[in-house]
Design a protein around this motif. Structure first.
Motif: not given
Lengths: 402, 127
Positions: A38-46
């Motif tokens: 799934g993608s619900g626990d994903l994120g992005v760090v810049i």
């Protein structure tokens, strides 16, 4: 006879070829995507200095992949597609990059302006809108193809352009934003993206950022050039805008502001908004029913973010240079600061898990992302990242104003 | 008591020479911050000034600080802006954070094309 010429390869040759083919085929399948997720626990760090983002997953607190080639990511921000599969990354250099989080690759990129500051996505997920400093204005793109659909300059009647700040999504295909030099608030409706319609409101002197409340009802623009904030009731836009907290500085000389505060809907908790004062080392507390000031909380330095833990019980505050190594926690029940933390150097951003049990913080000058348990205020994990700034979790996909 | 005029002249001359040598040395020392401080200043300009002027110094809320953008601006004015800020705009005073000579060094570096940030030293080295 011809039969001889069509003879198959000798059995010995096949005995070598066949296992080789089988091996090659199995190797191919091993490099294909291994598992559904799934993608619900994903994120992005810049990683702001390197034009790179890290794709992270919050369940095991791990880095899944790094995606390169996004341009100048100082002051970058991110919004997510409705299905939380794609991240739209807005770079300082006007780059708009669409990243597939599951495949960890760039699937679209345009450099749409000279100098940009962020963007937003429509409630139906079809339009991505970018706010630009240079040339001032907003542009709407097709979220699927990144095709330019509309270009709306932020200009006065006599053609003066203005930097756009505080862009937020409203219902329909409408977006609200503020004009720094021109001191206006505008709403542009892209229902027919080829014929955008814009409404104008008085703003105030030098709006620097703004927020829309989580219910989408109120828009608040913070003003740099005067003590006070501009408010629009979006349920009754015909009433126009009005000032709240006017004169909150009480005529005192403002303190230097080494970083402009950021406003987002996260600072609204329990019927109150917690707003960073500008030029004052205070968080202003406003009742969201009456929009009257109900308190102010003295904090360590110029607040940048005042972010409510998603349950609304705490507000976490970070600070401008040179006090950006500090974080303070306000208990919303008592209005008191309960914790003063020094998690690392250059704390630029904080992002809560959607239920508030953890907060992820970027420590730019330590090249670390720090993960704290919000109950104990103790670190529970972290990882290296190069000059990390914004941290964005896919749970933002479901929220207005994010 | 009366000193011979020649002695007075010699004393004044030597004194002036000493003062000028000392101040020249002080100038040289101040005009060029030591390498650790230079690294800090570069970091502050790129990262913290960069929050308004951009990490690449191509501008943002604040104007561009590239060599081309600054080429026609007088040095004193730029130094005064860093130290005293610019009232009526978001540019804050950096008095107390950088000295006047550090501000001169920063302006000089900006006009040459600002060096890249190599980050701050690791935390344990600081304390």
């Amino acid at each position: 006879m011809t039969a001889r010429s069509t003879r198959l390869a000798p059995p010995l040759l096949w005995s070598i070829l066949l296992p080789a083919i089988v091996l090659l085929l199995s190797a191919c399948s091993a490099t294909a995507p291994v598992a559904l997720r799934g993608s619900g626990d994903l994120g992005v760090v810049i990683e702001r200095a390197d034009g790179r983002v890290k794709i992270i997953e919050t369940t095991a607190r791990s880095v899944l992949a790094t995606v390169d080639g996004l341009g100048d990511l100082s002051h970058a921000s991110v919004v997510f597609s409705r299905d939380a599969r794609h991240a739209f990354v807005f770079g300082r250099d006007g780059g708009l990059t669409k990243v597939d989080l599951l495949e960890a690759k760039i699937v679209g990129r345009v450099v749409q302006a000279g100098n940009a500051i962020g963007g937003s996505i429509s409630h139906d997920g079809r339009l991505v809108v970018v706010q630009n400093y240079e040339p001032g204005g907003i542009k709407a793109f097709d979220a699927n193809t990144l095709e330019l659909l509309a270009d709306v300059p932020a200009a006065s009647e006599d053609g003066r352009r203005s930097k756009v700040v505080g862009l937020a999504d409203l219902s329909g295909q409408r977006f609200i934003y503020s004009l720094f030099e021109l001191g206006e608030i505008r709403i542009t409706d892209f229902s027919d993206p080829r014929k955008p319609l814009t409404q104008r409101f008085a703003g105030g002197k030098q709006p620097y950022d703004a927020l829309v409340t989580p219910d989408g009802r109120h828009y608040i623009a913070g003003l740099f050039g005067e003590d006070g904030l501009a408010l629009v009731d979006l349920w009754q836009p015909e009433l126009g805008s009005r000032k709240i907290l006017a004169g909150y500085g009480r005529g005192e000389q403002p303190l230097p502001v080494y970083k402009m505060p950021h406003l987002r809907g996260w600072s609204v908790a329990g019927g109150r908004a917690y707003l960073p004062a500008i030029g004052r080392h205070e968080v202003l507390v406003v009742d969201t029913g009456s929009w009257q000031e109900v308190g102010r909380i003295a904090v360590k330095s110029q607040p940048v973010f005042a972010m409510a833990r998603p349950d609304g019980r705490e507000i976490w505050v970070n600070f401008a240079f040179p006090d950006n190594g500090w974080v303070q926690v306000i208990d919303t029940l008592t209005g008191q600061i309960t914790h003063t933390l020094q998690p690392g150097r250059g704390i630029l951003h904080m992002e809560f898990l959607s239920k508030g049990n953890e907060v992820w913080m970027s420590a730019r000058d330590d090249n670390r992302v720090l993960i704290y348990d919000t109950a104990t205020k103790k670190p529970v994990g972290g990882f290296d990242a190069s000059s990390p700034s914004g941290i964005f979790f896919t749970t933002r996909a479901a929220r207005t104003g994010f | 008591m009366k000193l011979p005029p020649l002695l007075v002249h010699v004393a004044v001359f030597i004194g002036a020479a000493l003062v000028s040598v000392y101040s020249a040395a002080a100038d040289a020392r101040l005009a060029e911050p030591d390498s650790a401080r230079q690294r800090e200043l570069v970091h502050i300009v790129r990262q913290d000034c960069g929050s308004c002027h951009g990490l690449t110094l191509n501008g943002g809320l604040g104007p561009a600080l590239t060599a081309t953008a600054l080429s026609d601006k007088p040095l004193e004015g730029l130094v005064a802006t860093i130290i005293g800020g610019r009232p009526g705009t978001p540019m804050p005073p950096f008095r107390g954070i950088v000295t006047e000579t550090e501000a001169q060094w920063i302006v000089d570096q900006l006009r040459r094309g600002f060096p890249p940030d190599t980050g701050l030293p690791a935390a344990q080295a600081l304390n």
